[in-house]
Design an enzyme around this catalytic site. Structure first.
Site, PDB file in Angstrom:
ATOM      1  N   ALA A  74      38.141  39.071  40.359  1.00 55.08           N
ATOM      2  CA  ALA A  74      37.975  37.957  41.335  1.00 55.08           C
ATOM      3  C   ALA A  74      39.245  38.116  42.054  1.00 55.08           C
ATOM      4  CB  ALA A  74      38.021  36.570  40.680  1.00 55.08           C
ATOM      5  N   GLY A 117      36.616  39.816  36.832  1.00 49.40           N
ATOM      6  CA  GLY A 117      35.296  39.625  37.118  1.00 49.40           C
ATOM      7  C   GLY A 117      34.446  41.054  37.486  1.00 49.40           C
ATOM      8  N   GLU A 120      32.853  41.703  34.443  1.00 50.39           N
ATOM      9  CA  GLU A 120      31.727  40.453  34.146  1.00 50.39           C
ATOM     10  C   GLU A 120      30.515  40.650  35.179  1.00 50.39           C
ATOM     11  OE1 GLU A 120      35.274  37.790  34.834  1.00 50.39           O
ATOM     12  OE2 GLU A 120      33.818  36.480  33.440  1.00 50.39           O
ATOM     13  N   GLU A 140      42.392  38.756  32.473  1.00 53.56           N
ATOM     14  CA  GLU A 140      42.809  37.328  32.914  1.00 53.56           C
ATOM     15  C   GLU A 140      43.838  36.612  31.905  1.00 53.56           C
ATOM     16  OE1 GLU A 140      39.845  38.861  32.719  1.00 53.56           O
ATOM     17  OE2 GLU A 140      38.443  37.895  34.030  1.00 53.56           O
TER      18      GLU A 140
HETATM   19  N1  CAA Z   1      42.824  40.175  43.629  1.00 52.68           N
HETATM   20  C1  CAA Z   1      43.320  40.315  44.843  1.00 52.68           C
HETATM   21  N2  CAA Z   1      43.782  41.478  45.268  1.00 52.68           N
HETATM   22  C2  CAA Z   1      43.668  42.574  44.410  1.00 52.68           C
HETATM   23  C3  CAA Z   1      43.354  42.732  43.181  1.00 52.68           C
HETATM   24  C4  CAA Z   1      42.580  41.438  42.710  1.00 52.68           C
HETATM   25  N3  CAA Z   1      41.854  41.096  41.469  1.00 52.68           N
HETATM   26  N4  CAA Z   1      43.383  43.668  42.560  1.00 52.68           N
HETATM   27  C5  CAA Z   1      43.855  44.176  43.556  1.00 52.68           C
HETATM   28  N5  CAA Z   1      44.201  44.142  44.587  1.00 52.68           N
HETATM   29  C6  CAA Z   1      44.877  44.443  45.738  1.00 52.68           C
HETATM   30  C7  CAA Z   1      46.429  44.447  45.490  1.00 52.68           C
HETATM   31  O1  CAA Z   1      47.317  43.285  45.702  1.00 52.68           O
HETATM   32  C8  CAA Z   1      46.739  45.387  46.396  1.00 52.68           C
HETATM   33  O2  CAA Z   1      47.019  44.930  47.662  1.00 52.68           O
HETATM   34  P1  CAA Z   1      48.237  45.172  48.831  1.00 52.68           P
HETATM   35  O3  CAA Z   1      48.246  46.614  49.036  1.00 52.68           O
HETATM   36  O4  CAA Z   1      48.205  44.102  50.018  1.00 52.68           O
HETATM   37  O5  CAA Z   1      49.440  44.822  47.933  1.00 52.68           O
HETATM   38  C9  CAA Z   1      45.557  46.433  46.463  1.00 52.68           C
HETATM   39  O6  CAA Z   1      44.575  45.681  46.007  1.00 52.68           O
HETATM   40  C10 CAA Z   1      45.766  47.709  45.864  1.00 52.68           C
HETATM   41  O7  CAA Z   1      46.049  47.250  44.342  1.00 52.68           O
HETATM   42  P2  CAA Z   1      47.301  47.930  43.694  1.00 52.68           P
HETATM   43  O8  CAA Z   1      48.558  48.397  44.581  1.00 52.68           O
HETATM   44  O9  CAA Z   1      47.748  46.933  42.610  1.00 52.68           O
HETATM   45  O10 CAA Z   1      46.678  49.297  42.956  1.00 52.68           O
HETATM   46  P3  CAA Z   1      47.163  50.262  41.685  1.00 52.68           P
HETATM   47  O11 CAA Z   1      46.467  51.338  41.767  1.00 52.68           O
HETATM   48  O12 CAA Z   1      48.585  50.236  41.670  1.00 52.68           O
HETATM   49  O13 CAA Z   1      46.370  49.177  40.583  1.00 52.68           O
HETATM   50  C11 CAA Z   1      44.974  47.696  39.342  1.00 52.68           C
HETATM   51  C12 CAA Z   1      45.301  48.802  40.462  1.00 52.68           C
HETATM   52  C13 CAA Z   1      45.587  48.227  37.941  1.00 52.68           C
HETATM   53  C14 CAA Z   1      43.526  47.508  39.309  1.00 52.68           C
HETATM   54  C15 CAA Z   1      45.766  46.306  39.861  1.00 52.68           C
HETATM   55  O14 CAA Z   1      45.297  46.152  41.303  1.00 52.68           O
HETATM   56  C16 CAA Z   1      45.532  45.200  39.171  1.00 52.68           C
HETATM   57  O15 CAA Z   1      46.194  45.090  38.189  1.00 52.68           O
HETATM   58  N6  CAA Z   1      44.770  44.449  39.864  1.00 52.68           N
HETATM   59  C17 CAA Z   1      44.141  42.952  39.331  1.00 52.68           C
HETATM   60  C18 CAA Z   1      43.454  43.202  38.150  1.00 52.68           C
HETATM   61  C19 CAA Z   1      43.264  41.792  37.469  1.00 52.68           C
HETATM   62  O16 CAA Z   1      44.056  40.984  37.016  1.00 52.68           O
HETATM   63  N7  CAA Z   1      41.728  41.268  37.513  1.00 52.68           N
HETATM   64  C20 CAA Z   1      41.484  39.892  37.208  1.00 52.68           C
HETATM   65  C21 CAA Z   1      41.575  39.076  38.141  1.00 52.68           C
HETATM   66  S1  CAA Z   1      41.128  37.198  37.625  1.00 52.68           S
HETATM   67  C22 CAA Z   1      39.613  37.175  37.409  1.00 52.68           C
HETATM   68  O17 CAA Z   1      38.777  38.301  37.369  1.00 52.68           O
HETATM   69  C23 CAA Z   1      38.895  35.906  36.934  1.00 52.68           C
HETATM   70  C24 CAA Z   1      37.445  35.858  36.846  1.00 52.68           C
HETATM   71  O18 CAA Z   1      36.971  36.059  35.378  1.00 52.68           O
HETATM   72  C25 CAA Z   1      36.445  35.483  37.674  1.00 52.68           C
END
Ligand code: CAA
Length: 266
Positions: A74, A117, A120, A140
């Site tokens: 998400a 998500g 999921e 999460e």
């Molecule tokens: N939401 C918003 N933006 C996100 C995102 C997310 N879930 N995942 C990645 N992005 C964005 C980053 O912020 C970044 O944007 P900027 O360039 O503007 O900073 C861009 O995508 C590229 O990401 P990274 O620079 O972080 O890329 P990376 O290769 O270094 O890392 C990654 C990749 C490990 C996937 C890392 O992006 C990450 O950890 N993302 C979040 C994963 C996460 O925590 N997901 C769970 C979300 S909560 C949820 O899903 C709740 C639910 O059940 C519905």
């Protein structure tokens, strides 16, 4: 390989929808956010999937992302400052129920990150085809929340409580090989072969009789949602109901006549 043709509304901004024969491809397309599932993407994906579900010329729906990310969860930035009341008001995750209700078989084709998500969403699909580059996980818990679009429910049903609990409580990421060993994915293929394999798999489903596919999916769903007796009754009823379809007559006649069936999807 058949070249896909765009045959759906082109006003989507966060997904692309293409058709190739009886297969519809929905590609998540927010590359700058690794396909994070913001409200717009969720609404467009659910709208596209429900519209394709009503189209009898579609026998399988593929959901896929980019090479780097199926979906990184998400959209954290969209929801980070919201209160509980605002989250309720936004009905942030409600539309996903409509995605899960799609009757046409849905195939997740996963390359790269399928986190939160994104994981999921893959679990909402009937078949998960993964590249060997795929990474799954529920981060999460490290964000101070929990999976919110079915993760806790579907992962327990998929792999059992103890292994599911470890994934949800630690947030540990797993690679495609471990996901395969745990029974999370249907199959893992080398990344370079993912698209071709996905096309073959989708085609092999989509060319079957659509009423039979929908009956099979409903019966499989019942195995997750009902007790055994109720599930057996539903299976028997859906099996029996197919005997009024032209495709059942054609499928069984083709067997006797030693030829391939020509299904008309009714
Ligand atoms: N939401 C918003 N933006 C996100 C995102 C997310 N879930 N995942 C990645 N992005 C964005 C980053 O912020 C970044 O944007 P900027 O360039 O503007 O900073 C861009 O995508 C590229 O990401 P990274 O620079 O972080 O890329 P990376 O290769 O270094 O890392 C990654 C990749 C490990 C996937 C890392 O992006 C990450 O950890 N993302 C979040 C994963 C996460 O925590 N997901 C769970 C979300 S909560 C949820 O899903 C709740 C639910 O059940 C519905």
């Amino acid at each position: 390989m058949t070249e896909p043709t765009t045959a759906q509304p082109t006003d989507y901004e966060t997904i692309r929808v293409e058709r190739s024969g009886r297969v519809a491809w929905i590609t998540l397309d927010r590359p700058d956010a690794l396909n994070a599932l913001n409200t717009q993407l969720m609404q467009e994906l659910v709208a596209a999937a429900t519209e394709l579900d009503r189209d009898d010329s579609v026998g399988a729906i593929v959901v896929t992302g980019s090479e780097k990310a199926f979906a990184a969860g998400a959209d954290i930035k969209e929801m980070s400052s919201r209160s509980t009341a605002q989250m309720r008001e936004a009905n942030h995750f409600g539309p996903w129920l409509d995605f899960a209700r799609v009757e046409t078989p849905v195939i997740a084709v996963v390359s790269g990150y399928a986190l939160g998500g994104g994981f999921e969403l893959a679990l909402m699909c009937d078949v998960i085809l993964a590249a060997d580059s795929a990474t799954f996980g529920f981060p999460e818990i490290g964000l101070g929340v929990i999976p919110g679009i079915g993760g806790t429910q579907r992962i327990v049903r998929a792999i059992g409580y103890p292994k599911a609990a470890e994934l949800v409580l630690t947030g540990r990421r797993i690679d495609a090989a471990e996901a395969d060993a745990l029974g999370i994915v249907s199959r893992v293929v080398p990344a370079a072969e993912l698209r071709a394999e996905a096309e073959r798999l989708a085609e092999s489903i989509a060319t079957k009789s659509l009423p039979a596919l929908k009956a099979a999916k409903a019966a499989l769903d019942a195995a997750l949602e009902t007790g055994l007796e109720e599930g057996l009754a539903l299976e028997a009823e859906r099996f029996t109901a197919l005997f009024d379809t032209a495709d059942q007559k054609e499928g069984m006649a083709a067997f006797s006549e030693k030829r391939k069936p020509a299904f008309r999807h009714r």
